[in-house]
Enzyme design. Structure first.
Site, PDB file in Angstrom:
ATOM      1  N   GLN A   1      -8.715   5.703  -2.598  1.00  0.00           N
ATOM      2  CA  GLN A   1      -8.925   4.397  -3.456  1.00  0.00           C
ATOM      3  C   GLN A   1     -10.445   4.589  -4.167  1.00  0.00           C
ATOM      4  O   GLN A   1     -10.712   3.407  -4.855  1.00  0.00           O
ATOM      5  CB  GLN A   1      -9.187   3.266  -2.446  1.00  0.00           C
ATOM      6  CG  GLN A   1      -7.918   3.198  -1.801  1.00  0.00           C
ATOM      7  CD  GLN A   1      -8.006   1.850  -0.639  1.00  0.00           C
ATOM      8  OE1 GLN A   1      -8.998   1.190  -0.574  1.00  0.00           O
ATOM      9  NE2 GLN A   1      -7.028   1.953   0.275  1.00  0.00           N
TER      10      GLN A   1
ATOM     11  N   HIS B   1     -11.346   1.424   0.790  1.00  0.00           N
ATOM     12  CA  HIS B   1     -12.300   0.213   0.851  1.00  0.00           C
ATOM     13  C   HIS B   1     -13.527   0.209   0.386  1.00  0.00           C
ATOM     14  O   HIS B   1     -14.575   0.027   0.810  1.00  0.00           O
ATOM     15  CB  HIS B   1     -12.058  -0.283   2.330  1.00  0.00           C
ATOM     16  CG  HIS B   1     -10.613  -0.790   2.716  1.00  0.00           C
ATOM     17  ND1 HIS B   1     -10.647  -1.603   3.854  1.00  0.00           N
ATOM     18  CD2 HIS B   1      -9.426  -0.577   2.391  1.00  0.00           C
ATOM     19  CE1 HIS B   1      -9.313  -1.816   4.142  1.00  0.00           C
ATOM     20  NE2 HIS B   1      -8.893  -1.211   3.275  1.00  0.00           N
TER      21      HIS B   1
ATOM     22  N   GLU C   1      -6.225 -12.969   0.685  1.00  0.00           N
ATOM     23  CA  GLU C   1      -7.101 -14.087   0.662  1.00  0.00           C
ATOM     24  C   GLU C   1      -7.478 -14.517  -0.779  1.00  0.00           C
ATOM     25  O   GLU C   1      -7.724 -13.421  -1.561  1.00  0.00           O
ATOM     26  CB  GLU C   1      -8.367 -14.170   1.506  1.00  0.00           C
ATOM     27  CG  GLU C   1      -8.032 -14.125   2.997  1.00  0.00           C
ATOM     28  CD  GLU C   1      -9.402 -14.083   3.848  1.00  0.00           C
ATOM     29  OE1 GLU C   1      -9.074 -14.084   5.265  1.00  0.00           O
ATOM     30  OE2 GLU C   1     -10.189 -13.972   3.402  1.00  0.00           O
TER      31      GLU C   1
ATOM     32  N   TYR D   1     -17.097 -14.749   5.938  1.00  0.00           N
ATOM     33  CA  TYR D   1     -15.805 -15.129   5.651  1.00  0.00           C
ATOM     34  C   TYR D   1     -14.820 -14.417   6.560  1.00  0.00           C
ATOM     35  O   TYR D   1     -13.756 -14.774   6.539  1.00  0.00           O
ATOM     36  CB  TYR D   1     -15.699 -14.442   4.241  1.00  0.00           C
ATOM     37  CG  TYR D   1     -16.032 -15.507   3.234  1.00  0.00           C
ATOM     38  CD1 TYR D   1     -15.332 -16.466   2.670  1.00  0.00           C
ATOM     39  CD2 TYR D   1     -17.456 -15.317   2.829  1.00  0.00           C
ATOM     40  CE1 TYR D   1     -15.833 -17.356   1.654  1.00  0.00           C
ATOM     41  CE2 TYR D   1     -18.326 -16.313   2.005  1.00  0.00           C
ATOM     42  CZ  TYR D   1     -17.133 -17.225   1.499  1.00  0.00           C
ATOM     43  OH  TYR D   1     -18.050 -18.104   0.586  1.00  0.00           O
TER      44      TYR D   1
ATOM     45  N   TYR E   1      -1.626  -3.606  11.623  1.00  0.00           N
ATOM     46  CA  TYR E   1      -0.456  -3.105  11.176  1.00  0.00           C
ATOM     47  C   TYR E   1       0.556  -2.646  12.160  1.00  0.00           C
ATOM     48  O   TYR E   1       0.091  -2.208  13.085  1.00  0.00           O
ATOM     49  CB  TYR E   1      -0.756  -1.696  10.346  1.00  0.00           C
ATOM     50  CG  TYR E   1      -1.477  -1.866   8.897  1.00  0.00           C
ATOM     51  CD1 TYR E   1      -0.816  -2.533   7.777  1.00  0.00           C
ATOM     52  CD2 TYR E   1      -3.028  -1.717   8.826  1.00  0.00           C
ATOM     53  CE1 TYR E   1      -1.201  -2.642   6.464  1.00  0.00           C
ATOM     54  CE2 TYR E   1      -3.564  -1.622   7.563  1.00  0.00           C
ATOM     55  CZ  TYR E   1      -2.591  -2.039   6.325  1.00  0.00           C
ATOM     56  OH  TYR E   1      -3.301  -2.376   5.209  1.00  0.00           O
TER      57      TYR E   1
END
Length: 400
Positions: free
Chosen positions: A103, A168, A266, A276, A287
């Site tokens: 990513q 991430h 979200e 949060y 998963y």
């Protein structure tokens, strides 16, 4: 089609006492398609046209002020200038080298609020150290758009620690109404779902929103500058992987879109110093097993709940780039939130009334496109979307 494609990440380790494990990715790579024809959007005829084609994994699209050019980042490591009239693509020289794996790569871009004077462009990107571990970086370059080059480029901040993972990274960057720089940093796929998770540990910058000065310094008003057990750059924490961020045009609030695990995606309004919840409070599940992660946000009074979420069992979204619609081309969308969907393969439009967010008619739902970023052209009010594919277009939505 599965909502996620799993990406094995082995050897996930960090400096100090952080521990990790292998984990799936929620950012699958998919094939794009050529934009043609026209479609329906909330009952009004909307044309969809290709602005440029043949881009390699475009991650962000940023219109330059006069509307004649677009600045586009490609995750594989390029920054390009696109002629918005004829689609000509010109690589920008002087951009930083990046760690383009999984990513990671060249990620988001934002213009200085006074661009082109100064002509700073802020980039987020992943970069590896000498041992091969990687981190989310923020830097800025002085753009000469006419010559397609960064005349100077400087690294401003590294979100530490470096991690042996290619997942991430976040990462979006915006300027807030306070003139400060906000950057999202992902949790790097750590899977220890409890209070010791990195996103709940303010001694590191993972799973956070950072707030910095335009030169990369620490604002005096940051929430944890007087806390010896917290990193001064942190503005909010308890995030998993926010890949969308924008500023509300009326309130000035920072809004984010964030990936969940299995579902649990979200939309959040980011508050100074707020937690949060990830992963001690979450609406998603693990998963494969579908087991809850932590408790619901409603069961804890020390976390901030999302204004909209895709709960476990919903099928999720997952959300990427986002913007509020502020143009004149689609007056019925004024004040709505546009959110790019990846595995869901459509552009979501949400009506917004304070903290009440409701999904309206989906856009581009018949194209099979993973939508990585979405912006509004300032001159025309047309909507631009970056499609996530190895051979991808930038497309424009306009009234038919």
């Amino acid at each position: 089609m599965d909502r996620r494609t799993f990406l094995a990440v082995s050897g996930l380790t960090a400096a100090g006492t952080l521990a990790g494990c292998s984990a799936p990715s929620d950012d699958q790579q998919g094939d794009g398609a050529t934009a043609t024809a026209s479609g329906q959007a909330d009952g009004s005829e909307t044309a969809v046209e290709t602005v440029a084609d043949g881009l390699e994994s475009p991650w962000s699209v940023t219109p330059l002020p006069d509307g004649s050019q677009l600045l586009v980042t490609e995750r594989v490591g390029r920054v390009v200038v696109v002629d918005s009239a004829d689609g000509t693509i010109t690589p920008v020289t002087g951009a930083p080298s990046v760690y383009a794996s999984g990513q990671g790569g060249m990620l988001d871009a934002a213009l200085h609020p006074d661009f082109p004077d100064p002509a700073w462009v802020y980039l987020t990107y992943s970069k590896a150290n000498d041992s091969g571990a990687s981190a989310t970086h923020l830097g800025r370059g002085r753009l000469n758009a006419a010559d397609a080059q960064f005349e100077t480029f400087e690294q401003l901040h590294v979100a530490e620690p470096f991690i042996d993972s290619d997942g991430h990274f976040g990462s979006r960057v915006v300027f807030g109404p306070d003139g400060l720089v906000y950057v999202t940093v992902g949790d790097r796929q750590f899977k220890d779902f409890g209070p010791d998770h990195v996103a709940q540990d303010r001694t590191n910058e993972l799973g956070t929103t950072l707030r910095l000065t335009p030169s990369g310094g620490i604002p005096d008003a940051n929430p944890f500058t007087d806390d010896p057990d917290a990193v001064d750059s942190i503005f909010s924490y308890g995030h998993r992987n926010a890949q969308g961020m924008t500023v509300h045009p009326d309130t000035g609030d920072i809004w984010q879109t964030e990936f969940g695990e299995q579902d649990g995606d979200e939309i959040n309004i980011v508050e100074r110093g707020a937690n949060y919840g990830w992963p001690v409070a979450d609406e998603g599940c693990t998963y494969g097993s579908g087991d809850p992660i932590g408790v619901s946000h409603a069961e804890r009074d020390d976390v901030v709940a999302p204004v909209y979420s895709w709960d476990c069992g919903s099928g999720g979204f997952p959300p990427s780039g986002t913007t509020f619609y502020t143009g004149d081309a689609f007056t019925e969308w004024t004040g709505d939130l546009l959110v790019g969907g990846l595995a869901s393969q459509y552009l979501a439009r949400f009506t917004v009334d304070g903290r009440t967010v409701e999904e309206a008619t989906p856009l581009l739902a018949d194209r099979g496109w993973r939508i990585r970023d979405v912006v509004v052209e300032p001159e025309t009010g047309h909507v631009l979307a970056a499609i996530d594919s190895s051979d991808a277009p930038i497309v424009r939505l306009r009234p038919a």
